[in-house]
Design an enzyme around this catalytic site. Structure first.
Site, short mmCIF file in Angstrom:
data_model
loop_
_atom_site.label_atom_id
_atom_site.label_comp_id
_atom_site.label_asym_id
_atom_site.label_seq_id
_atom_site.Cartn_x
_atom_site.Cartn_y
_atom_site.Cartn_z
N ASP A 198 37.70 32.66 57.53
CA ASP A 198 37.88 33.78 56.60
C ASP A 198 36.70 34.73 56.69
OD1 ASP A 198 38.86 35.26 54.38
OD2 ASP A 198 37.47 34.18 53.06
N ASP A 245 36.41 38.55 58.81
CA ASP A 245 36.07 39.81 58.13
C ASP A 245 34.89 40.49 58.82
OD1 ASP A 245 38.02 39.89 56.16
OD2 ASP A 245 36.57 40.37 54.58
N TYR A 285 40.25 25.23 51.19
CA TYR A 285 41.21 26.02 50.42
C TYR A 285 42.24 25.13 49.73
CZ TYR A 285 40.06 30.80 51.92
OH TYR A 285 39.47 32.02 52.11
N LYS A 289 29.77 23.53 61.19
CA LYS A 289 28.51 23.27 60.49
C LYS A 289 28.26 21.78 60.65
CE LYS A 289 25.08 24.80 57.96
NZ LYS A 289 24.08 25.77 58.47
N ASP A 345 26.28 29.81 60.86
CA ASP A 345 25.23 30.80 60.52
C ASP A 345 24.77 31.55 61.76
OD1 ASP A 345 24.21 28.38 61.42
OD2 ASP A 345 22.54 28.31 60.00
C1 IPM Z 1 42.43 36.66 53.84
C2 IPM Z 1 42.12 36.81 52.37
C3 IPM Z 1 42.67 35.58 51.66
C4 IPM Z 1 41.95 34.37 52.20
C5 IPM Z 1 42.56 35.59 50.12
C6 IPM Z 1 42.99 36.91 49.53
C7 IPM Z 1 43.35 34.48 49.52
O1 IPM Z 1 40.77 36.98 52.17
O2 IPM Z 1 43.61 36.64 54.20
O3 IPM Z 1 41.50 36.56 54.63
O4 IPM Z 1 40.85 34.04 51.74
O5 IPM Z 1 42.50 33.75 53.09
MN MN Z 2 39.60 37.13 54.01
#
Ligand code: IPM
Ligand code: MN
Length: 361
Positions: A251, A255, A145, A195, A227
């Site tokens: 990230d 999710d 990032y 990885k 993975d």
């Molecule tokens: C998160 C979001 C952010 C990230 C984006 C919106 C910059 O997806 O907080 O997980 O990738 O960290």
């Molecule tokens: Mn995210």
């Protein structure tokens, strides 16, 4: 009386309405625990752009600097307006800006399947009925990032774009320590995602995490390729307690962890700096499509407040009380639309806040 300064950044979309409910709950806590919360509201995201022409104004940063913690709502606009000046880059500018400014290197994202919500889980029933309770510890201020160089070069068909994945021994060590420390307070297991079969950065990652693991002989340590981890999450999420990951893998995995828990509207998160300072925000986005309707689920925002009490204010017990109240609300069958199922009682955003206040009293 102990006083705490809280920067309140409701942001866009459902942010302001769910924030109101979190504040309602915190107000009960301050009375009950005889502390004082001084809220200072500030604009961020699209709403800040309207007023200042920037997503993260200097005045907002100033308020955050003068606070003990940031309670954040959400930022982002309607899908159709993504490319307008107001909304373009709003998430990156607001979130990455705050993370970097305050050195919020440790991102804690719990994901828990509440027994009462087992039917909302996207996994097969024989997997979901066992429930799960895991915590993703994601490195938040390094990795691909932020690594340099980053950019685009050349033109036409020769054009290239590049990012740099880089981790220092120091960065890996400090996030690994966070993971092992929190694991000690949980089920004492850390699964470190990497990885290391392909990426040099990840070879160092695995090496350093392994070294840190030796300092925590009471905590089980297991490395896992990303993975495989993505797959294991859908097949057997119960195996995980603490999942440790770098910025990008964290990230994605966080999710996925949230998705299998049913609703994004349920999950809080904490982004911590060294010491006690932190930013607390719901995992779901600004949900612009339902903004202003008063039907959004405020639980993630309320639980983010609970995390703030725990991690920034040393009010573990108060945080726990909020978590128990949320669980009670679910067990009593009250649900906002996003998690409503046949047989439940549908309530709106404000009613969730009111109910939790009632349970707390
Ligand atoms: C998160 C979001 C952010 C990230 C984006 C919106 C910059 O997806 O907080 O997980 O990738 O960290
Ligand atoms: Mn995210």
């Amino acid at each position: 009386m102990k006083e705490m300064e809280i920067a309140v950044l409701p942001g866009d979309g459902i942010g302001p309405e769910v924030m109101d409910e979190a504040i309602k709950v915190l107000d009960v806590i301050q009375k009950k625990y005889k502390v004082k919360f001084n809220y200072k509201k500030a604009l961020v995201g699209g709403s800040a752009y309207d007023e200042f022409g920037t997503h993260l104004p200097e005045s907002t940063l100033q308020i955050c600097k003068e606070s003990d913690a940031i309670l954040f709502g959400s930022v982002g606009g309607p899908v159709k307006e993504q490319n307008t000046k107001k909304w373009n880059g709003v998430e990156v500018n607001s979130l990455l800006g705050l993370r970097k400014e305050f050195n919020l290197y440790a991102n804690l994202r719990p994901s828990k399947l509440y027994p009462a919500l087992a039917d909302s889980c996207s996994l097969r029933k024989d997997i979901s009925e066992k429930g799960f309770d895991l915590l993703v510890v994601r490195e938040l201020t390094g990795g691909i990032y932020f690594g340099q160089p980053k950019g685009r070069k050349y033109e036409g068909d020769d054009e290239i774009a590049f990012d740099t994945m880089v981790y220092s021994r120091k960065e890996i060590k400090r996030i690994a320590k966070v993971a092992f420390e929190v694991a000690r307070k949980r089920r004492k297991k850390v699964t470190s995602i990497d990885k290391a079969n392909v990426l040099t950065t990840m070879i160092l990652w695995r090496q350093v995490v392994e070294e840190v693991a030796k300092e925590y002989p009471d905590v089980e340590y297991e490395p896992m390729y990303v993975d495989n981890a993505a797959m294991q999450l859908t097949k057997n999420p119960q195996q995980f307690d603490v999942i440790l990951a770098g910025n990008m893998f964290g990230d994605i995995i966080s999710d996925e962890s949230a998705a299998i828990a049913g609703s994004l509207g349920m999950l809080p998160s904490a982004s911590l700096a060294k010491g006690k300072f932190g930013m607390y925000e719901p995992s779901g986005g600004s949900a612009y499509d339902i903004a202003g309707l008063g039907i959004a689920n405020p639980i993630a925002q309320i639980l983010s407040g609970a995390m703030m009490l725990k991690y920034s204010f040393d009010m573990e017990e108060a945080g726990k009380e909020i978590e128990i109240a949320v669980e009670k609300l679910l067990n009593d069958g009250f649900r906002t639309k996003d998690i409503w199922q046949k047989g439940n009682i549908e309530i709106n955003t404000k009613e969730v806040g009111d109910k939790i206040v009632e349970y707390l009293r």
